[in-house]
Design a protein around this motif. Structure first.
Motif, PDB file in Angstrom:
ATOM      1  N   ILE A 275       1.474   0.316   7.319  1.00  0.00           N
ATOM      2  CA  ILE A 275       1.722   0.672   8.723  1.00  0.00           C
ATOM      3  C   ILE A 275       1.236  -0.453   9.631  1.00  0.00           C
ATOM      4  CG2 ILE A 275       1.269   2.376  10.512  1.00  0.00           C
ATOM      5  CD1 ILE A 275       2.933   3.320   8.038  1.00  0.00           C
ATOM      6  N   ALA A 276       0.060  -0.986   9.316  1.00  0.00           N
ATOM      7  CA  ALA A 276      -0.466  -2.108  10.101  1.00  0.00           C
ATOM      8  C   ALA A 276       0.465  -3.311  10.015  1.00  0.00           C
ATOM      9  CB  ALA A 276      -1.864  -2.476   9.612  1.00  0.00           C
ATOM     10  N   LYS A 277       1.023  -3.552   8.838  1.00  0.00           N
ATOM     11  CA  LYS A 277       1.941  -4.680   8.657  1.00  0.00           C
ATOM     12  C   LYS A 277       3.189  -4.500   9.515  1.00  0.00           C
ATOM     13  CE  LYS A 277       4.137  -7.466   5.041  1.00  0.00           C
ATOM     14  NZ  LYS A 277       5.406  -7.641   5.775  1.00  0.00           N
ATOM     15  N   ILE A 278       3.698  -3.265   9.578  1.00  0.00           N
ATOM     16  CA  ILE A 278       4.869  -2.994  10.418  1.00  0.00           C
ATOM     17  C   ILE A 278       4.563  -3.323  11.877  1.00  0.00           C
ATOM     18  CG2 ILE A 278       6.324  -1.151  11.340  1.00  0.00           C
ATOM     19  CD1 ILE A 278       6.202   0.181   8.602  1.00  0.00           C
TER      20      ILE A 278
ATOM     21  N   VAL B 214      -2.152  -4.956  18.886  1.00  0.00           N
ATOM     22  CA  VAL B 214      -2.956  -4.070  18.033  1.00  0.00           C
ATOM     23  C   VAL B 214      -4.419  -4.260  18.427  1.00  0.00           C
ATOM     24  CG1 VAL B 214      -3.645  -3.502  15.680  1.00  0.00           C
ATOM     25  CG2 VAL B 214      -1.283  -4.199  16.161  1.00  0.00           C
ATOM     26  N   LYS B 215      -5.039  -3.169  18.878  1.00  0.00           N
ATOM     27  CA  LYS B 215      -6.418  -3.252  19.390  1.00  0.00           C
ATOM     28  C   LYS B 215      -7.467  -2.979  18.324  1.00  0.00           C
ATOM     29  CE  LYS B 215      -5.599  -0.304  22.821  1.00  0.00           C
ATOM     30  NZ  LYS B 215      -5.828   0.469  24.080  1.00  0.00           N
ATOM     31  N   GLY B 216      -7.193  -2.089  17.411  1.00  0.00           N
ATOM     32  CA  GLY B 216      -8.166  -1.701  16.388  1.00  0.00           C
ATOM     33  C   GLY B 216      -7.688  -0.436  15.700  1.00  0.00           C
ATOM     34  N   GLY B 217      -8.566   0.164  14.916  1.00  0.00           N
ATOM     35  CA  GLY B 217      -8.139   1.366  14.223  1.00  0.00           C
ATOM     36  C   GLY B 217      -9.271   2.097  13.528  1.00  0.00           C
ATOM     37  N   ILE B 218      -8.919   3.216  12.949  1.00  0.00           N
ATOM     38  CA  ILE B 218      -9.835   4.021  12.141  1.00  0.00           C
ATOM     39  C   ILE B 218      -9.203   4.137  10.757  1.00  0.00           C
ATOM     40  CG2 ILE B 218     -11.022   6.226  11.898  1.00  0.00           C
ATOM     41  CD1 ILE B 218     -10.591   6.644  14.923  1.00  0.00           C
ATOM     42  N   ILE B 219      -9.798   3.476   9.777  1.00  0.00           N
ATOM     43  CA  ILE B 219      -9.294   3.498   8.410  1.00  0.00           C
ATOM     44  C   ILE B 219     -10.347   4.185   7.532  1.00  0.00           C
ATOM     45  CG2 ILE B 219      -8.411   2.134   6.490  1.00  0.00           C
ATOM     46  CD1 ILE B 219      -6.738   1.960   9.079  1.00  0.00           C
ATOM     47  N   GLU B 220      -9.958   5.327   6.973  1.00  0.00           N
ATOM     48  CA  GLU B 220     -10.879   6.139   6.174  1.00  0.00           C
ATOM     49  C   GLU B 220     -12.184   6.382   6.942  1.00  0.00           C
ATOM     50  OE1 GLU B 220     -11.338   4.318   2.354  1.00  0.00           O
ATOM     51  OE2 GLU B 220      -9.239   4.691   1.764  1.00  0.00           O
ATOM     52  N   LYS B 221     -12.011   6.734   8.208  1.00  0.00           N
ATOM     53  CA  LYS B 221     -13.112   7.075   9.123  1.00  0.00           C
ATOM     54  C   LYS B 221     -14.055   5.902   9.397  1.00  0.00           C
ATOM     55  CE  LYS B 221     -13.078  12.032   8.370  1.00  0.00           C
ATOM     56  NZ  LYS B 221     -13.888  13.266   8.136  1.00  0.00           N
ATOM     57  N   GLU B 222     -13.585   4.702   9.132  1.00  0.00           N
ATOM     58  CA  GLU B 222     -14.349   3.498   9.449  1.00  0.00           C
ATOM     59  C   GLU B 222     -13.644   2.741  10.566  1.00  0.00           C
ATOM     60  OE1 GLU B 222     -15.820  -0.704   7.371  1.00  0.00           O
ATOM     61  OE2 GLU B 222     -15.042   0.941   6.127  1.00  0.00           O
ATOM     62  N   ILE B 223     -14.419   2.240  11.522  1.00  0.00           N
ATOM     63  CA  ILE B 223     -13.843   1.535  12.660  1.00  0.00           C
ATOM     64  C   ILE B 223     -13.471   0.109  12.259  1.00  0.00           C
ATOM     65  CG2 ILE B 223     -14.225   0.739  15.014  1.00  0.00           C
ATOM     66  CD1 ILE B 223     -14.077   3.753  14.761  1.00  0.00           C
ATOM     67  N   TYR B 224     -12.212  -0.272  12.538  1.00  0.00           N
ATOM     68  CA  TYR B 224     -11.723  -1.629  12.296  1.00  0.00           C
ATOM     69  C   TYR B 224     -11.364  -2.249  13.644  1.00  0.00           C
ATOM     70  CZ  TYR B 224     -11.073  -1.102   7.196  1.00  0.00           C
ATOM     71  OH  TYR B 224     -11.271  -0.937   5.850  1.00  0.00           O
ATOM     72  N   ASP B 225     -11.807  -3.480  13.864  1.00  0.00           N
ATOM     73  CA  ASP B 225     -11.365  -4.168  15.069  1.00  0.00           C
ATOM     74  C   ASP B 225     -10.006  -4.824  14.811  1.00  0.00           C
ATOM     75  OD1 ASP B 225     -11.864  -6.422  13.544  1.00  0.00           O
ATOM     76  OD2 ASP B 225     -13.706  -6.970  14.601  1.00  0.00           O
ATOM     77  N   GLY B 226      -9.479  -5.499  15.813  1.00  0.00           N
ATOM     78  CA  GLY B 226      -8.141  -6.073  15.680  1.00  0.00           C
ATOM     79  C   GLY B 226      -8.019  -7.070  14.542  1.00  0.00           C
ATOM     80  N   ALA B 227      -9.037  -7.953  14.390  1.00  0.00           N
ATOM     81  CA  ALA B 227      -8.996  -8.970  13.337  1.00  0.00           C
ATOM     82  C   ALA B 227      -9.050  -8.323  11.956  1.00  0.00           C
ATOM     83  CB  ALA B 227     -10.161  -9.948  13.510  1.00  0.00           C
ATOM     84  N   LYS B 228      -9.856  -7.300  11.829  1.00  0.00           N
ATOM     85  CA  LYS B 228      -9.977  -6.635  10.535  1.00  0.00           C
ATOM     86  C   LYS B 228      -8.704  -5.864  10.184  1.00  0.00           C
ATOM     87  CE  LYS B 228     -13.437  -4.107   7.857  1.00  0.00           C
ATOM     88  NZ  LYS B 228     -14.749  -3.410   7.909  1.00  0.00           N
ATOM     89  N   ILE B 229      -8.083  -5.287  11.185  1.00  0.00           N
ATOM     90  CA  ILE B 229      -6.819  -4.594  10.960  1.00  0.00           C
ATOM     91  C   ILE B 229      -5.741  -5.583  10.517  1.00  0.00           C
ATOM     92  CG2 ILE B 229      -4.897  -3.489  12.163  1.00  0.00           C
ATOM     93  CD1 ILE B 229      -6.855  -1.459  11.485  1.00  0.00           C
TER      94      ILE B 229
ATOM     95  N   ALA C 204      -6.205  -8.450   8.916  1.00  0.00           N
ATOM     96  CA  ALA C 204      -6.487  -8.811   7.522  1.00  0.00           C
ATOM     97  C   ALA C 204      -6.097  -7.664   6.585  1.00  0.00           C
ATOM     98  CB  ALA C 204      -7.970  -9.148   7.373  1.00  0.00           C
ATOM     99  N   PHE C 205      -6.350  -6.451   7.021  1.00  0.00           N
ATOM    100  CA  PHE C 205      -6.011  -5.264   6.229  1.00  0.00           C
ATOM    101  C   PHE C 205      -4.502  -5.157   6.009  1.00  0.00           C
ATOM    102  CE2 PHE C 205      -5.271  -0.549   6.223  1.00  0.00           C
ATOM    103  CZ  PHE C 205      -5.793  -0.297   4.963  1.00  0.00           C
TER     104      PHE C 205
END
Length: 239
Positions: A96-99, A112-127, A129-130
């Motif tokens: 989904i992030a890739k899309i 893309v500002k950030g996200g919640i992946i498996e209840k962990e906070i991801y910032d834009g750069a981490k998203i 990379a994810f």
């Protein structure tokens, strides 16, 4: 004014409950800034996400924050500022992030500002990379390919060999049989079949008779010799 306030409060409560119900159906969330996107672009993005069993929803930031807090997900306030559309995923969130990042290449207004992946906070750069990590289905496919590769190669080798034998036929094995026959050492020893056969028995009898014949011929000669030696000892007869 009092009547209007009473009507607004139930509306907010209903909106927050609706957000809670929607969020409960998904596992991961990616926050985007959609300011500057056209309706046509938003519709096209929603279609791409729908193909992956995902959804893009616009919720008021305050309502979304309260809904996440009720799910024990805090520290999302930094991403719930300005116009925010939330991409929600049930699985394969990296896809989904890739899309989203791929879509942003053609529509730079999407951020893309950030996200919640498996209840962990991801910032834009981490998203970002994810988004480059292979998904579960892709990883399973890669693993199965690695496992089945040697087996398929072995099967192909066996099949090719079988087809070669079928094509060449019995002639392919004839030289090997002839070579095996030539290399076998000759055997002069009689076999079990020849020892017990009538021909072998007759040959044995003939050999025994031939060996006995000289002995039988010599026996009368030795018996006659004493008779000849006894003749001079006979008394003279009267004339």
């Amino acid at each position: 004014m009092a009547m209007r306030a009473k009507k607004v409060q139930p509306a907010k409560t209903a909106a927050i409950e609706a957000a809670k119900k929607t969020f409960a159906e998904y596992n991961d969330f990616i926050f985007t800034d959609y300011r500057g996107l056209t309706m046509e672009q938003i519709t096209r993005l929603r279609g791409k996400l729908r193909e992956k069993n995902s959804a893009l929803k616009v919720v008021k930031n305050n309502f979304a924050r309260i809904a996440f807090e009720s799910m024990s997900i805090d520290a999302v306030g930094d991403y719930l500022t300005g116009p925010t559309a939330i991409a929600m995923a049930k699985e394969d969130s990296n896809e989904i992030a890739k899309i989203l990042f791929d879509f942003a290449k053609d529509a730079p207004a999407l951020t893309v500002k950030g996200g919640i992946i498996e209840k962990e906070i991801y910032d834009g750069a981490k998203i970002e990379a994810f988004s480059k990590v292979p998904g579960k289905k892709q990883l399973i496919s890669m693993l199965m390919s690695a496992i089945n590769g040697p087996a398929r190669q072995l099967a192909a080798t066996i099949k090719a060999y079988a087809e070669k034998l079928e094509k060449e036929g019995p002639a392919a094995t004839a030289p090997q049989s002839a070579a095996a026959a030539d290399s076998a050492p000759p055997s002069d020893a009689p076999t079990a079949d020849t020892v017990g056969s009538p021909v072998a028995a007759a040959g044995a009898e003939t050999q025994q008779e031939a060996e006995a014949a000289p002995a039988a011929a010599a026996a009368p000669t030795e018996a006659a010799a004493p008779a000849e030696q006894a003749a001079p000892d006979a008394p003279p007869t009267d004339a």
